[in-house]
Write a protein that holds these residues in place. Structure first.
Motif, mmCIF file in Angstrom:
data_model
loop_
_atom_site.group_PDB
_atom_site.id
_atom_site.type_symbol
_atom_site.label_atom_id
_atom_site.label_comp_id
_atom_site.label_asym_id
_atom_site.label_seq_id
_atom_site.Cartn_x
_atom_site.Cartn_y
_atom_site.Cartn_z
ATOM 1 N N THR A 160 3.737 123.545 25.960
ATOM 2 C CA THR A 160 4.674 123.387 26.784
ATOM 3 C C THR A 160 4.921 121.883 27.115
ATOM 4 O O THR A 160 6.151 121.543 28.013
ATOM 5 N N GLY A 161 4.228 120.954 26.598
ATOM 6 C CA GLY A 161 4.398 119.559 26.924
ATOM 7 C C GLY A 161 5.059 118.625 26.091
ATOM 8 O O GLY A 161 5.344 117.604 26.230
ATOM 9 N N ASP A 162 5.216 119.300 24.557
ATOM 10 C CA ASP A 162 5.613 118.322 23.592
ATOM 11 C C ASP A 162 7.065 119.074 23.118
ATOM 12 O O ASP A 162 7.377 120.008 23.747
ATOM 13 N N HIS A 179 7.504 120.470 29.931
ATOM 14 C CA HIS A 179 6.834 119.502 30.644
ATOM 15 C C HIS A 179 7.074 118.140 30.205
ATOM 16 O O HIS A 179 6.532 117.113 30.384
ATOM 17 N N SER A 180 8.116 118.127 29.034
ATOM 18 C CA SER A 180 8.430 116.907 28.414
ATOM 19 C C SER A 180 9.391 116.065 29.519
ATOM 20 O O SER A 180 9.959 116.670 30.063
ATOM 21 N N ASP A 237 -0.896 125.282 27.014
ATOM 22 C CA ASP A 237 -0.713 124.376 27.771
ATOM 23 C C ASP A 237 -0.540 122.707 27.188
ATOM 24 O O ASP A 237 -0.821 122.596 25.873
ATOM 25 N N PRO A 238 0.092 121.945 27.803
ATOM 26 C CA PRO A 238 0.178 120.640 27.017
ATOM 27 C C PRO A 238 -1.085 120.089 26.540
ATOM 28 O O PRO A 238 -1.939 119.935 27.079
ATOM 29 N N THR A 627 1.867 110.101 31.393
ATOM 30 C CA THR A 627 0.963 111.040 30.986
ATOM 31 C C THR A 627 0.023 111.203 32.288
ATOM 32 O O THR A 627 -1.004 112.163 31.937
#
Length: 872
Positions: A160-162, A179-180, A237-238, A627
């Protein structure tokens, strides 16, 4: 002994500036085609040569894939040594490990690095760049330096983060993790465009899906789920971003390297701060920057064997120290030191550098300027002059001065402008005109004896004034005694700094019986008088001093001072004292002079050593907490495009520190940046002055002293909409029509070039069924690519390609067109119509206007824009 094949490879090196890349195949150097630059197979090693300008200076990098063999790595190291010798031993050599590349290496590939699966030692086959037999999933990470790594084509690869690019040949769909952030999304778009333009000749469509809002892109999601199957209810998750290298402020140690009976002998020579005289031309040295990087320096008179073994010795040193195998390594020869290496020394003098007051400049960079007068038009026409001299103009603008009094602002009488007391803090607002607009610089002068409350109030009141002018002022922190030249110039050679006391009304400070001032400066632009202890030992033969008593003012001229310094001393004495003046030459002082100073005593009387500004290249850092923790990341080979609107950037010009704040930077980043700038100075391995001026700049209000450090500054850059949202809208405008989506087996292929004997992409295949869309392994005898139909855009064309190119036209990557000679252009490109081969986004970015508007312009205006863009 160098093989014939190696000699042929070295003879083929072009002398033109730019990049040249080879891969190591079958123990030979094999050239990589330009269209494949930035693509690196994980199973191979590469050699990258970057040559700069007419000076023929160069850097050599050898890149080690994480799955490459020891034999290939050894061969690459040998070829690097041979290439270095072929180029006269002057290049700086860098060892690069996949995933841990240096900032300089990454800077060559502005659109990012792509790590491809496969790679063998038997050589490369070049594949048709317009082949669409592709299905791969790229995991994109990074905000400043982007990497795209091939991963398994499945939802299990997502998080979800990239950001992930599903590349299907004729279509590239970008999926953004919820989440990016905007910067990451924008960088990923550039990666997708780069693949389209270089590997597909412009013939591919790009679509963007924002994870978490998939319902807004139903057709694009239909494409994704047809290939990957239904999206799971929960994704990983990220993953944390790559851990940055150890702080550049870590301890620095210098080691002498020698060999004794075949054994490597490493002996510590010194710790920070280092001085240049520690390096002897007859030896080799290793500089260890706290384990974050290892640098090898080869003296010109060192033996051939020592020089050849430098790289191996660095690797051996890393093993002996038990540092990670991916530790950065640089190897350089005396006279060809990297900017980073020089930055670790307290001072550095290059061969041929002349002595003299102020800064000296090398030929071809900047001409020495007459110090008697600054020409405003010259500074505006050549911003690099403003940057090097730290002058935004000739200091003829308007000035207003306030003093901090009871933690509030109190206006200072203009008759007292230029007189600063060490027990006070002041705000100085300078207003000037540039390009028809008012610009502001707000100086915060902090007295050495001011209280902490006053210093805090000074910063607080600066924020209030900044808000009053809508954030336009450039804020400069000035510590007493460290005044930048422009600040001195404002007061026209009449600036006086009193050691203590205050100029506040109502405070009766008794005047001491004698005061001694040291005068430094040769013109009204660089002169100030600073109070020093009133005793003979404060004198210095190289300067002018003013001794003020209750009835007389002595002008003491040291033997080493110049005529200009004497003139400025006379001028400032008239401001300091209304008493009669008496000139005293060193060695001819009357007895009363020594009595006033408490008696004769030894003082500095050595022959003047003219001060030289150290020659250090500016460095740019990104300051971000995107970050979740605050980080400073260096940007190598920086340009205006590297200034991130969502972050704070730190530019270190050595004499000054600039903090540039983007329009979308958050408050926490800004606050942390102030603290980090001071920490950066305090912990710098070269022993930097912690009171170096720090200059605070808002996006859109940059002074010449800042923009002059950038090669080509575009003042209109941020007035043109180039946001991620705008790019996404343009990319998604044509849309994807999935009504005729081919559900035949999907083949895995590779764009750009392939390595025979090893898979170009993932070795698995997927068959997609209408009833069961989960991926299943299959090995069809003749795999077919995914076929996707594109809806026509409003123009009625499948894509906005120029009509002049074959097959409806093609788009080329700008690097293949900009500043290229006719002989270097791709086959079939009309040199007079290079703009026709640019995508719409690249066209607008380079030429600053739309294709339609450009077409309606007169020819002279078109040519002017093309020249500026490097397309003429």
């Amino acid at each position: 002994m160098m093989s014939d094949d190696s000699q042929d490879a070295l003879r083929s090196i072009t002398r033109k500036p730019g990049l040249q890349i080879w891969t190591i195949n079958n123990m030979k150097m094999v050239p990589v085609p330009v269209k494949a630059f930035g693509n690196f197979f994980e199973g191979d090693c590469y050699i990258v040569l970057e040559k700069r300008g007419s000076s023929q200076s160069a850097d050599i990098h050898y890149w080690i894939g994480r799955l490459s063999s020891q034999d290939e790595q050894g061969a690459a190291a040998i070829f690097v040594t041979q290439l270095d010798e072929h180029l006269g031993g002057s290049p700086v050599q860098y060892r690069e490990v996949q995933g841990y590349e240096s900032a300089r290496f990454r800077s060559y590939f502005k659109n990012g690095l792509i790590y491809k699966k496969g790679g063998v030692a038997s050589g490369f086959n070049h594949v048709d760049t317009n082949a669409y037999n592709v299905l791969r999933l790229l995991h994109v990470k990074g905000r400043k330096h982007v990497t795209a790594t091939e991963v398994e084509v499945a939802w299990s690869s997502f998080n979800t983060g990239d950001i992930f690019l599903l590349d299907m040949g004729k279509a590239i769909v970008q999926w953004n993790g919820p989440h990016s952030n905007r910067r990451e999304k924008l960088k990923a778009v550039l990666v997708a465009q780069d693949i389209r333009d270089r590997e597909r000749g412009g013939r591919a469509q790009i679509g963007v899906v924002d994870g978490g809002d998939e319902r807004d892109s139903p057709e694009l999601m239909k494409v994704i789920t047809t290939v990957l199957g239904p999206k799971p209810g929960h994704l990983k998750d990220p993953t944390p971003d790559d851990v940055s290298n150890k702080s550049a402020h870590s301890g620095v140690r210098l080691y002498h390297v020698s060999e004794d009976s075949g054994n490597l002998v490493v002996q510590e020579v010194a710790i920070q701060p280092l001085t240049q005289d520690l390096l002897r031309s007859s030896d080799c040295y290793i500089l260890d920057q706290g384990g974050s990087s290892v640098m090898v320096w080869k003296g010109k008179q060192a033996s051939q064997a020592e020089r050849r073994e430098a790289l191996n010795r660095a690797v051996g040193f890393i093993k002996a120290k038990k540092y990670p195998p991916n530790t950065t390594v640089e190897v350089m020869t005396e006279g060809g030191e990297s900017a980073m290496f020089k930055h670790l020394f307290k001072s550095w003098k290059d061969k041929g550098q002349t002595k003299g007051l102020g800064t000296t400049y090398s030929t071809g960079k900047i001409a020495k300027v007459d110090q008697t007068r600054f020409n405003t038009m010259e500074l505006h026409a050549r911003p690099q002059l403003a940057a090097h001299h730290r002058m935004v103009d000739d200091a003829s603008g308007d000035v207003k001065v306030w003093r901090i009094e009871n933690l509030e602002l109190a206006e200072v009488n203009p008759r007292s402008y230029g007189q600063f007391y060490g027990g006070d803090c002041y705000l100085v607002l300078y207003t000037y005109q540039r390009a028809g607009q008012q610009r502001y610089i707000l100086y915060m002068w902090q007295g050495r004896r001011a209280t902490k409350d006053e210093i805090t109030a000074c910063a607080y009141q600066a924020v209030n004034l900044d808000n009053k002018y809508n954030g336009a002022p450039v804020q400069v922190r000035v510590v007493m005694g460290k005044e930048p030249q422009h600040f001195l110039a404002i007061f026209k050679g009449k600036m006086i700094i009193y050691e203590g006391g205050t100029s506040r009304s109502g405070v009766d400070t008794p005047e001491p019986p004698i005061r001694l001032f040291q005068v430094r400066g040769t013109t009204e632009f660089n002169t100030k008088a600073t109070e020093v202890p009133g005793r003979a030992s404060s004198l210095n033969s190289n300067d002018v001093f003013l001794l003020k008593t209750d009835r007389l003012c002595y002008l003491w001229y040291g033997k080493g001072c110049s005529g200009d310094e004497r003139v400025m001393g006379r001028a400032i004495s008239d401001v300091l004292s209304k008493h009669s003046k008496q000139v005293v030459m060193e060695g001819q002082e009357p007895a009363e002079f020594w009595v006033a100073l408490g008696g004769k005593a030894p003082y500095a009387s050595d022959k003047r050593l003219q001060r030289e500004e150290p020659l250090h290249s500016p460095r740019l850092f990104e300051c971000s907490n995107q970050t979740g923790r605050f980080r400073m990341t260096e940007v190598d080979d920086f340009a205006q495009d590297d200034l991130d609107e969502e972050d704070v950037m730190l530019l270190d010009s050595w004499q000054e520190i600039f903090l540039w704040v983007g329009n979308f930077a958050n408050q926490k980043e800004t606050k942390e940046a102030w603290n980090s700038a001071q920490e950066y100075l305090r912990m710098h391995p070269a022993g930097r002055d912690p009171d170096t001026p720090i200059i605070f700049i808002k996006q859109g209000h940059e002074p010449l002293t800042f923009t002059g450090w950038f090669n080509a500054w575009d003042p209109l850059k941020w007035s043109v909409s180039s946001s991620y949202e705008e790019m996404k809208r343009k990319l998604n405008d044509p849309g994807l029509d999935t009504t005729d989506f081919d559900r035949s087996p999907v083949g895995m292929g590779g764009g750009g070039y392939g390595a025979p004997g090893g898979p170009v992409s993932s070795p698995s295949f997927y068959r997609v069924h209408s009833t069961d869309r989960s991926p299943r392994s299959s090995l069809p005898s003749s795999p077919s690519p995914v076929r996707i139909h594109f809806r026509s855009s409003s123009s009625g064309a499948n894509s906005p390609r120029p009509p002049s190119a074959d097959d409806g036209g093609m788009y080329l990557h700008p690097d293949l067109l900009v500043n290229k000679s006719v002989s270097d252009l791709p086959p079939g490109v009309d040199p007079s119509q290079r703009e026709d081969y640019l995508s719409e986004l690249d066209f607008e970015r380079l030429l600053g206007t739309s294709r339609a508007e450009f077409t309606n312009m007169p020819k002279w205006r078109q040519n002017d824009l093309k020249k500026k863009a490097g397309l003429f």
